[in-house]
Design a protein around this motif. Structure first.
Motif, mmCIF file in Angstrom:
data_model
loop_
_atom_site.group_PDB
_atom_site.id
_atom_site.type_symbol
_atom_site.label_atom_id
_atom_site.label_comp_id
_atom_site.label_asym_id
_atom_site.label_seq_id
_atom_site.Cartn_x
_atom_site.Cartn_y
_atom_site.Cartn_z
ATOM 1 N N ARG A 159 51.978 -21.643 -7.669
ATOM 2 C CA ARG A 159 50.716 -20.893 -7.728
ATOM 3 C C ARG A 159 50.128 -20.728 -6.333
ATOM 4 N N GLU A 160 50.138 -21.795 -5.555
ATOM 5 C CA GLU A 160 49.578 -21.749 -4.196
ATOM 6 C C GLU A 160 50.321 -20.729 -3.336
ATOM 7 N N LEU A 161 51.636 -20.720 -3.423
ATOM 8 C CA LEU A 161 52.438 -19.767 -2.656
ATOM 9 C C LEU A 161 52.122 -18.329 -3.077
ATOM 10 N N GLN A 162 52.007 -18.093 -4.375
ATOM 11 C CA GLN A 162 51.672 -16.752 -4.854
ATOM 12 C C GLN A 162 50.276 -16.335 -4.409
ATOM 13 N N ALA A 163 49.336 -17.256 -4.453
ATOM 14 C CA ALA A 163 47.968 -16.937 -4.032
ATOM 15 C C ALA A 163 47.932 -16.566 -2.548
ATOM 16 N N ARG A 164 48.670 -17.305 -1.735
ATOM 17 C CA ARG A 164 48.707 -17.010 -0.302
ATOM 18 C C ARG A 164 49.359 -15.654 -0.034
ATOM 19 N N ALA A 165 50.456 -15.376 -0.740
ATOM 20 C CA ALA A 165 51.133 -14.085 -0.559
ATOM 21 C C ALA A 165 50.219 -12.945 -0.997
ATOM 22 N N HIS A 166 49.504 -13.132 -2.091
ATOM 23 C CA HIS A 166 48.587 -12.104 -2.599
ATOM 24 C C HIS A 166 47.487 -11.815 -1.576
ATOM 25 N N THR A 167 46.885 -12.867 -1.046
ATOM 26 C CA THR A 167 45.833 -12.705 -0.043
ATOM 27 C C THR A 167 46.374 -12.040 1.214
ATOM 28 N N ALA A 168 47.565 -12.453 1.650
ATOM 29 C CA ALA A 168 48.170 -11.865 2.845
ATOM 30 C C ALA A 168 48.392 -10.368 2.674
ATOM 31 N N MET A 169 48.814 -9.943 1.497
ATOM 32 C CA MET A 169 49.033 -8.513 1.263
ATOM 33 C C MET A 169 47.716 -7.739 1.308
ATOM 34 N N HIS A 170 46.646 -8.312 0.736
ATOM 35 C CA HIS A 170 45.339 -7.647 0.817
ATOM 36 C C HIS A 170 44.912 -7.500 2.279
ATOM 37 N N LEU A 171 45.093 -8.544 3.080
ATOM 38 C CA LEU A 171 44.721 -8.485 4.494
ATOM 39 C C LEU A 171 45.558 -7.457 5.243
ATOM 40 N N LEU A 172 46.857 -7.422 4.953
ATOM 41 C CA LEU A 172 47.738 -6.463 5.616
ATOM 42 C C LEU A 172 47.356 -5.028 5.277
ATOM 43 N N VAL A 173 47.134 -4.742 4.011
ATOM 44 C CA VAL A 173 46.763 -3.387 3.597
ATOM 45 C C VAL A 173 45.427 -2.987 4.225
ATOM 46 N N THR A 174 44.472 -3.918 4.277
ATOM 47 C CA THR A 174 43.173 -3.630 4.889
ATOM 48 C C THR A 174 43.331 -3.354 6.385
ATOM 49 N N ALA A 175 44.138 -4.162 7.077
ATOM 50 C CA ALA A 175 44.345 -3.967 8.520
ATOM 51 C C ALA A 175 45.015 -2.624 8.801
ATOM 52 N N ILE A 176 46.019 -2.267 8.026
ATOM 53 C CA ILE A 176 46.709 -0.982 8.229
ATOM 54 C C ILE A 176 45.752 0.176 7.956
ATOM 55 N N ALA A 177 44.958 0.056 6.893
ATOM 56 C CA ALA A 177 44.005 1.120 6.559
ATOM 57 C C ALA A 177 42.969 1.286 7.662
ATOM 58 N N GLU A 178 42.508 0.178 8.254
ATOM 59 C CA GLU A 178 41.530 0.271 9.345
ATOM 60 C C GLU A 178 42.147 0.905 10.590
ATOM 61 N N GLN A 179 43.412 0.628 10.857
ATOM 62 C CA GLN A 179 44.081 1.148 12.040
ATOM 63 C C GLN A 179 44.495 2.613 11.871
ATOM 64 N N TYR A 180 45.010 2.950 10.701
ATOM 65 C CA TYR A 180 45.608 4.271 10.505
ATOM 66 C C TYR A 180 44.918 5.118 9.449
ATOM 67 N N GLY A 181 43.865 4.609 8.861
ATOM 68 C CA GLY A 181 43.195 5.340 7.790
ATOM 69 C C GLY A 181 43.862 5.047 6.456
ATOM 70 N N GLU A 182 43.223 5.535 5.415
ATOM 71 C CA GLU A 182 43.770 5.300 4.073
ATOM 72 C C GLU A 182 45.165 5.903 3.974
ATOM 73 N N PHE A 183 46.135 5.089 3.643
ATOM 74 C CA PHE A 183 47.496 5.590 3.503
ATOM 75 C C PHE A 183 48.017 5.459 2.076
ATOM 76 N N ILE A 184 47.273 4.786 1.263
ATOM 77 C CA ILE A 184 47.629 4.694 -0.149
ATOM 78 C C ILE A 184 46.363 4.846 -0.975
ATOM 79 N N GLU A 185 46.529 5.303 -2.194
ATOM 80 C CA GLU A 185 45.389 5.367 -3.109
ATOM 81 C C GLU A 185 45.136 3.980 -3.650
ATOM 82 N N PRO A 186 43.876 3.597 -3.796
ATOM 83 C CA PRO A 186 43.607 2.321 -4.447
ATOM 84 C C PRO A 186 44.187 2.343 -5.857
ATOM 85 N N PRO A 187 44.746 1.213 -6.316
ATOM 86 C CA PRO A 187 45.342 1.214 -7.642
ATOM 87 C C PRO A 187 44.301 1.466 -8.732
ATOM 88 N N ALA A 188 44.698 2.238 -9.725
ATOM 89 C CA ALA A 188 43.809 2.495 -10.863
ATOM 90 C C ALA A 188 43.704 1.231 -11.708
#
Length: 134
Positions: free
Chosen positions: A96-125
């Motif tokens: 569970r801890e490993l999954q939680a860390r991976a989940h958080t890391a992906m949110h941070l990565l997507v946020t960082a990319i979006a801030e650098q390059y603008g929205e590149f994906i649609e938020p999930p429905a």
């Protein structure tokens, strides 16, 4: 009565006692659980928790936990415990801890990319409405 979701009350808890309250959809129901079910609400469904339980003299590996018609169904490849059986639950906390860390890391990565390059994906429905927050 719905299953008491102990992970909402104490996410660090990794053992508990429960009663098998019934059977549904090829699995069994518990009066309370440590195991977070896979959640189909988002396009990127969260994987379920894993672990095992001791019931009726058997150690049963929890293979899958999912929602079915508003109930949390636990599935195992071993024998199904009887309704009314006492069960000792054991969460695979490192997983569970490993999954939680991976989940958080992906949110941070997507946020960082979006801030650098603008929205590149649609938020999930979100099924049923609502929004996803970063």
């Amino acid at each position: 009565m719905p299953t008491q979701r102990l992970y909402l009350e104490d996410p660090r808890r990794n053992t508990a006692l429960a009663l098998v309250s019934g059977h549904s959809s090829g699995g069994f129901l518990l009066d309370k659980t440590l195991f977070h079910a896979s959640d189909p609400t988002y396009h990127h469904a969260q994987p379920c928790d894993r672990g095992h339980l001791l019931a009726e003299g058997h150690k049963l590996k929890i293979d899958k936990v999912s929602w079915h018609r508003g109930e949390i169904v636990h599935r195992t490849s071993g024998p199904m415990p009887s309704t009314g059986a006492k069960a000792q639950l054991h969460l695979d906390a490192p997983r569970r801890e490993l999954q939680a860390r991976a989940h958080t890391a992906m949110h941070l990565l997507v946020t960082a990319i979006a801030e650098q390059y603008g929205e590149f994906i649609e938020p999930p429905a979100v099924v049923g409405g609502g929004e996803v927050r970063a």
